[in-house]
Design a protein around this motif. Structure first.
Motif, PDB file in Angstrom:
ATOM      1  N   ASP A  86     -35.137   8.761  -1.859  1.00 31.02           N
ATOM      2  CA  ASP A  86     -34.446   9.694  -2.737  1.00 31.02           C
ATOM      3  C   ASP A  86     -33.682  10.707  -1.901  1.00 31.02           C
ATOM      4  N   ARG A 140     -30.836   8.251 -14.974  1.00 32.48           N
ATOM      5  CA  ARG A 140     -32.234   7.999 -14.634  1.00 32.48           C
ATOM      6  C   ARG A 140     -33.049   7.647 -15.870  1.00 32.48           C
ATOM      7  N   SER A 177     -33.366  11.788  -6.750  1.00 33.39           N
ATOM      8  CA  SER A 177     -33.069  10.406  -7.125  1.00 33.39           C
ATOM      9  C   SER A 177     -32.415   9.693  -5.950  1.00 33.39           C
ATOM     10  N   ALA A 200     -37.853   8.934 -11.113  1.00 36.23           N
ATOM     11  CA  ALA A 200     -37.174   8.173 -12.147  1.00 36.23           C
ATOM     12  C   ALA A 200     -38.099   7.112 -12.715  1.00 36.23           C
TER      13      ALA A 200
END
Length: 244
Positions: free
Chosen positions: A2, A233, A79, A242
């Protein structure tokens, strides 16, 4: 791995220069390579942004140099990919539409309960005064399907403008109880709590910072499922990752 920082925030604060502010914020966000959406209304600001950490945090830091936004509180998550396709700054009548002009959160917030206190109440089955605690989900029905607090009240609204009518119809469900209104990040449950207090329910609190702050501070205790978010997400787990 991420690598994209996602941030959401809102603040009820009077804005009388929205057109100029729109241009300035859009230019700054684009210069930092950010994507997402910022909503500006006379009642305040609502934003969701994503980009590299320095860019996102630099944008928020600069925004807070404006005294009107000094109290802006953010919620962060990460993310692997950019969840937004472009950068938008929009002028709106309300930063969350309720169609109830008498509700002015900037004039005074509804009382709130923090995540750790709420978890303790839910563990104990009552608040500090011994009253039954009921959780009231103020989100749209499709969001609730992804996850919600155990035994939460869900009036199955399809848009937030239906909340006042639903509150009138189900007023008896809340009598004599401590009601904790909650939503994703705090904005809807703040307006909802003010409306319910104005409607004669004295023991209504908003969950400060919404579900995302609750996840961040205490995890998924007393919560079933994930939290829907309005980006690619789709939903976040209690670990703020997510949904797979």
């Amino acid at each position: 791995m991420d690598r994209v920082l996602n941030v959401s925030a809102y603040l009820f604060t009077p804005l009388d220069d929205r057109a100029a502010l729109r241009a300035a914020l859009k230019a700054d966000a684009e210069a930092r390579g950010l994507k997402g959406t910022i909503l500006l209304a006379e009642e305040g600001i609502n934003l969701v942004l994503a980009g590299d950490a320095d860019g996102v945090r630099g944008f928020i830091a600069r925004l807070r140099t404006d005294p009107r936004f000094a109290a802006l509180a953010t919620k962060e998550s990460w993310s692997a990919e950019q969840p937004f396709g472009r950068m938008l700054v929009k002028l709106k009548r309300e930063i969350i539409r309720m169609d109830h002009p008498s509700i002015h959160p900037a004039a005074g917030r509804a009382p709130s309960v923090d995540a750790r206190t709420l978890r303790r109440w839910l563990d104990d089955g009552h608040d500090d005064d011994g009253r039954e605690v009921v959780m009231l989900d103020t989100r749209n029905a499709f969001e609730v399907e992804y996850g919600t607090f155990e035994n939460a009240i869900d009036w199955k609204i399809t848009r937030f403008t239906q909340f006042p009518d639903a509150a009138a119809t189900h007023a008896a469900d809340l009598e004599g109880k401590t009601v904790v209104s909650f939503c994703t990040g705090g904005i809807r449950c703040e307006k909802a709590a003010i409306h319910l207090r104005d409607a004669g329910h004295p023991n209504v609190l908003q969950l400060d910072g919404g579900i995302l702050t609750y996840f961040d501070e205490v995890g998924g205790a007393h919560f079933d499922g994930d939290c829907f978010v309005f980006d690619e997400r789709e939903a976040l787990t209690p670990a703020l990752t997510a949904r797979v």
